[in-house]
Scaffold this motif. Structure first.
Motif, PDB file in Angstrom:
ATOM      1  N   SER A 265       0.836  -1.203   0.000  1.00  0.00           N
ATOM      2  CA  SER A 265       0.000   0.000   0.000  1.00  0.00           C
ATOM      3  C   SER A 265       0.868   1.250   0.000  1.00  0.00           C
ATOM      4  O   SER A 265       1.932   1.294   0.620  1.00  0.00           O
ATOM      5  CB  SER A 265      -0.924   0.019   1.221  1.00  0.00           C
ATOM      6  OG  SER A 265      -0.199   0.336   2.396  1.00  0.00           O
ATOM      7  N   ARG A 266       0.397   2.247  -0.684  1.00  0.00           N
ATOM      8  CA  ARG A 266       1.106   3.529  -0.739  1.00  0.00           C
ATOM      9  C   ARG A 266       1.197   4.160   0.646  1.00  0.00           C
ATOM     10  O   ARG A 266       2.242   4.696   1.034  1.00  0.00           O
ATOM     11  CB  ARG A 266       0.384   4.469  -1.712  1.00  0.00           C
ATOM     12  CG  ARG A 266       1.029   5.834  -1.845  1.00  0.00           C
ATOM     13  CD  ARG A 266       0.388   6.621  -2.965  1.00  0.00           C
ATOM     14  NE  ARG A 266       1.023   7.919  -3.164  1.00  0.00           N
ATOM     15  CZ  ARG A 266       0.836   8.675  -4.240  1.00  0.00           C
ATOM     16  NH1 ARG A 266       0.035   8.260  -5.218  1.00  0.00           N
ATOM     17  NH2 ARG A 266       1.456   9.836  -4.351  1.00  0.00           N
ATOM     18  N   ALA A 267       0.130   4.072   1.415  1.00  0.00           N
ATOM     19  CA  ALA A 267       0.108   4.684   2.744  1.00  0.00           C
ATOM     20  C   ALA A 267       1.171   4.072   3.641  1.00  0.00           C
ATOM     21  O   ALA A 267       1.845   4.782   4.399  1.00  0.00           O
ATOM     22  CB  ALA A 267      -1.276   4.528   3.369  1.00  0.00           C
ATOM     23  N   GLN A 268       1.340   2.743   3.568  1.00  0.00           N
ATOM     24  CA  GLN A 268       2.327   2.092   4.421  1.00  0.00           C
ATOM     25  C   GLN A 268       3.741   2.488   4.020  1.00  0.00           C
ATOM     26  O   GLN A 268       4.594   2.734   4.870  1.00  0.00           O
ATOM     27  CB  GLN A 268       2.174   0.574   4.359  1.00  0.00           C
ATOM     28  CG  GLN A 268       3.110  -0.182   5.292  1.00  0.00           C
ATOM     29  CD  GLN A 268       2.908   0.204   6.742  1.00  0.00           C
ATOM     30  OE1 GLN A 268       1.790   0.107   7.260  1.00  0.00           O
ATOM     31  NE2 GLN A 268       3.954   0.649   7.408  1.00  0.00           N
ATOM     32  N   LEU A 269       4.001   2.558   2.716  1.00  0.00           N
ATOM     33  CA  LEU A 269       5.332   2.951   2.265  1.00  0.00           C
ATOM     34  C   LEU A 269       5.626   4.399   2.632  1.00  0.00           C
ATOM     35  O   LEU A 269       6.756   4.743   2.974  1.00  0.00           O
ATOM     36  CB  LEU A 269       5.463   2.738   0.754  1.00  0.00           C
ATOM     37  CG  LEU A 269       5.393   1.282   0.276  1.00  0.00           C
ATOM     38  CD1 LEU A 269       5.569   1.212  -1.235  1.00  0.00           C
ATOM     39  CD2 LEU A 269       6.433   0.425   0.965  1.00  0.00           C
ATOM     40  N   GLU A 270       4.621   5.256   2.565  1.00  0.00           N
ATOM     41  CA  GLU A 270       4.812   6.643   3.000  1.00  0.00           C
ATOM     42  C   GLU A 270       5.136   6.694   4.478  1.00  0.00           C
ATOM     43  O   GLU A 270       6.023   7.442   4.915  1.00  0.00           O
ATOM     44  CB  GLU A 270       3.557   7.462   2.693  1.00  0.00           C
ATOM     45  CG  GLU A 270       3.357   7.751   1.216  1.00  0.00           C
ATOM     46  CD  GLU A 270       2.049   8.473   0.939  1.00  0.00           C
ATOM     47  OE1 GLU A 270       1.939   9.100  -0.134  1.00  0.00           O
ATOM     48  OE2 GLU A 270       1.136   8.401   1.797  1.00  0.00           O
TER      49      GLU A 270
ATOM     50  N   ALA B 198       4.878   9.069  -6.108  1.00  0.00           N
ATOM     51  CA  ALA B 198       3.947   9.588  -7.114  1.00  0.00           C
ATOM     52  C   ALA B 198       4.218   8.947  -8.467  1.00  0.00           C
ATOM     53  O   ALA B 198       3.295   8.600  -9.214  1.00  0.00           O
ATOM     54  CB  ALA B 198       4.071  11.108  -7.203  1.00  0.00           C
ATOM     55  N   LEU B 199       5.505   8.748  -8.786  1.00  0.00           N
ATOM     56  CA  LEU B 199       5.864   8.092 -10.039  1.00  0.00           C
ATOM     57  C   LEU B 199       5.526   6.605  -9.981  1.00  0.00           C
ATOM     58  O   LEU B 199       5.062   6.016 -10.966  1.00  0.00           O
ATOM     59  CB  LEU B 199       7.357   8.275 -10.311  1.00  0.00           C
ATOM     60  CG  LEU B 199       7.930   7.604 -11.559  1.00  0.00           C
ATOM     61  CD1 LEU B 199       7.268   8.142 -12.821  1.00  0.00           C
ATOM     62  CD2 LEU B 199       9.442   7.784 -11.626  1.00  0.00           C
ATOM     63  N   VAL B 200       5.729   5.996  -8.828  1.00  0.00           N
ATOM     64  CA  VAL B 200       5.499   4.558  -8.685  1.00  0.00           C
ATOM     65  C   VAL B 200       4.009   4.222  -8.755  1.00  0.00           C
ATOM     66  O   VAL B 200       3.590   3.317  -9.484  1.00  0.00           O
ATOM     67  CB  VAL B 200       6.095   4.049  -7.353  1.00  0.00           C
ATOM     68  CG1 VAL B 200       5.681   2.599  -7.104  1.00  0.00           C
ATOM     69  CG2 VAL B 200       7.609   4.177  -7.363  1.00  0.00           C
ATOM     70  N   PHE B 201       3.194   4.959  -7.998  1.00  0.00           N
ATOM     71  CA  PHE B 201       1.780   4.600  -7.858  1.00  0.00           C
ATOM     72  C   PHE B 201       0.872   5.327  -8.846  1.00  0.00           C
ATOM     73  O   PHE B 201      -0.238   4.854  -9.123  1.00  0.00           O
ATOM     74  CB  PHE B 201       1.304   4.903  -6.433  1.00  0.00           C
ATOM     75  CG  PHE B 201       1.798   3.919  -5.413  1.00  0.00           C
ATOM     76  CD1 PHE B 201       1.062   2.785  -5.104  1.00  0.00           C
ATOM     77  CD2 PHE B 201       2.998   4.112  -4.766  1.00  0.00           C
ATOM     78  CE1 PHE B 201       1.505   1.874  -4.162  1.00  0.00           C
ATOM     79  CE2 PHE B 201       3.465   3.207  -3.826  1.00  0.00           C
ATOM     80  CZ  PHE B 201       2.712   2.082  -3.515  1.00  0.00           C
ATOM     81  N   GLY B 202       1.307   6.480  -9.369  1.00  0.00           N
ATOM     82  CA  GLY B 202       0.410   7.239 -10.224  1.00  0.00           C
ATOM     83  C   GLY B 202      -0.819   7.654  -9.442  1.00  0.00           C
ATOM     84  O   GLY B 202      -0.722   8.180  -8.331  1.00  0.00           O
ATOM     85  N   ALA B 203      -1.994   7.372  -9.987  1.00  0.00           N
ATOM     86  CA  ALA B 203      -3.247   7.719  -9.316  1.00  0.00           C
ATOM     87  C   ALA B 203      -3.718   6.620  -8.377  1.00  0.00           C
ATOM     88  O   ALA B 203      -4.733   6.782  -7.686  1.00  0.00           O
ATOM     89  CB  ALA B 203      -4.333   8.011 -10.348  1.00  0.00           C
ATOM     90  N   GLY B 204      -3.005   5.492  -8.332  1.00  0.00           N
ATOM     91  CA  GLY B 204      -3.427   4.373  -7.506  1.00  0.00           C
ATOM     92  C   GLY B 204      -2.925   4.476  -6.079  1.00  0.00           C
ATOM     93  O   GLY B 204      -2.146   5.359  -5.734  1.00  0.00           O
ATOM     94  N   ASP B 205      -3.389   3.553  -5.238  1.00  0.00           N
ATOM     95  CA  ASP B 205      -2.978   3.553  -3.844  1.00  0.00           C
ATOM     96  C   ASP B 205      -2.400   2.217  -3.398  1.00  0.00           C
ATOM     97  O   ASP B 205      -2.139   1.996  -2.214  1.00  0.00           O
ATOM     98  CB  ASP B 205      -4.138   3.942  -2.926  1.00  0.00           C
ATOM     99  CG  ASP B 205      -5.355   3.022  -3.090  1.00  0.00           C
ATOM    100  OD1 ASP B 205      -5.237   1.991  -3.786  1.00  0.00           O
ATOM    101  OD2 ASP B 205      -6.417   3.329  -2.516  1.00  0.00           O
ATOM    102  N   SER B 206      -2.192   1.302  -4.358  1.00  0.00           N
ATOM    103  CA  SER B 206      -1.613   0.010  -4.003  1.00  0.00           C
ATOM    104  C   SER B 206      -0.945  -0.616  -5.221  1.00  0.00           C
ATOM    105  O   SER B 206      -1.250  -0.265  -6.366  1.00  0.00           O
ATOM    106  CB  SER B 206      -2.685  -0.944  -3.450  1.00  0.00           C
ATOM    107  OG  SER B 206      -3.645  -1.246  -4.449  1.00  0.00           O
ATOM    108  N   LEU B 207      -0.021  -1.544  -4.947  1.00  0.00           N
ATOM    109  CA  LEU B 207       0.654  -2.339  -5.975  1.00  0.00           C
ATOM    110  C   LEU B 207       0.428  -3.806  -5.660  1.00  0.00           C
ATOM    111  O   LEU B 207       0.638  -4.236  -4.521  1.00  0.00           O
ATOM    112  CB  LEU B 207       2.155  -2.051  -5.986  1.00  0.00           C
ATOM    113  CG  LEU B 207       2.621  -0.620  -6.225  1.00  0.00           C
ATOM    114  CD1 LEU B 207       4.137  -0.533  -6.068  1.00  0.00           C
ATOM    115  CD2 LEU B 207       2.199  -0.129  -7.605  1.00  0.00           C
ATOM    116  N   GLU B 208       0.051  -4.582  -6.659  1.00  0.00           N
ATOM    117  CA  GLU B 208      -0.191  -6.002  -6.437  1.00  0.00           C
ATOM    118  C   GLU B 208       0.887  -6.821  -7.140  1.00  0.00           C
ATOM    119  O   GLU B 208       1.120  -6.667  -8.336  1.00  0.00           O
ATOM    120  CB  GLU B 208      -1.567  -6.421  -6.932  1.00  0.00           C
ATOM    121  CG  GLU B 208      -1.941  -7.837  -6.499  1.00  0.00           C
ATOM    122  CD  GLU B 208      -3.415  -8.134  -6.636  1.00  0.00           C
ATOM    123  OE1 GLU B 208      -3.919  -9.025  -5.947  1.00  0.00           O
ATOM    124  OE2 GLU B 208      -4.076  -7.443  -7.452  1.00  0.00           O
TER     125      GLU B 208
END
Length: 260
Positions: A147-152, A161-171
């Protein structure tokens, strides 16, 4: 001497005379003819391309040019798995290493340049079981989500911002076991040697599973999750602990690596 005796040699390291250690190197016979202290030159084109395509990998620092330690991971799988540490990450630093997979015929089949994303210490018995796959879920599940929130919250250095774009997670999807909902993680031991004489290093029991996702440009990014139970440090069995390392790996071609 070779890897078959590496652990026994490390275990007896405190009792050896320094004058004999150099004559009996324990880092012989490694893929790419690597040795502890070897200088590494790595062409970074694949890594830069991966970063542009949204990878979480960290580019090598100017000082990441020497192999500080080498390890062999003995797992319940065919072939051989080795890690050449450019940074061991033991003291206030993140691990950086090359991971080399050698097929059962002795050929180098895959090389990943790897940088540590995060380290987690399981706080309960339930969490430990999940990260060892002992409960039938957790490490070994078909997919893993970052999750973006956890990495932040963890202060990850990548441009999120470059990694996630408009999303909030990576699977990421498990890179083994086809479509099974759960596959027990690979289990075995890692013996890391920090000097050519085998005087320093560590031994740990590990539970390991690779996950993978496709980057925007079509390349692959691996998420390697390894639960590590330290059994001894520099031959001392009194130094124990458990943690889980999350590592990002990017494939690099063997031709892009020069070892001296």
């Amino acid at each position: 001497m070779g890897w078959s005796d590496a652990y026994q040699y490390l275990h007896a390291g405190a009792a050896r005379l320094a004058g004999n250690a150099e004559a009996q190197r324990v880092d012989d016979g490694l893929p790419l003819r690597a040795r502890i202290g070897s200088l590494l030159t790595l062409q970074q084109a694949a890594l830069i391309r991966a970063v542009v395509d949204g990878s979480l990998v960290t580019l090598p620092a100017p000082g990441d040019t020497r192999i500080e330690a080498v390890s062999q991971l003995k797992l319940n799988q065919s072939g051989g798995l080795y890690r050449y540490y450019l940074n061991k990450g033991d003291i206030d630093a993140d691990e950086k290493f090359l991971q080399i997979y050698q097929d059962p015929h002795g050929n180098v089949a895959e090389i990943l340049y790897c940088t540590q994303l995060a380290r987690v210490i399981p706080e309960s018995a339930e969490q430990q079981q999940a990260y060892m796959g002992e409960a039938g879920y957790g490490l070994g599940d078909r997919s893993y989500t970052l999750s973006r929130a956890q990495l932040e919250a963890d202060g990850v250095a990548a441009d999120l911002a470059l990694v996630f774009g408009a999303g909030d997670s990576l699977e990421f999807w498990r890179d083994a076991g086809a479509d099974a909902a759960f596959l027990p993680p690979f289990r075995g031991n890692e013996v890391r040697l920090d000097d050519a004489g085998g005087r320093q290093g560590l031994r740990q029991e590990i539970y390991f599973m690779p996950y993978v996702r496709q980057l925007r440009g079509g390349g692959k990014e691996y998420l390697l999750i390894t639960t590590e139970l330290i059994q001894s440090v520099n031959g001392d069995p009194g130094q124990r602990g458990i943690h889980v390392d999350f590592v990002i790996g990017i494939p690099v071609e063997q031709e892009r690596i020069v070892l001296q």
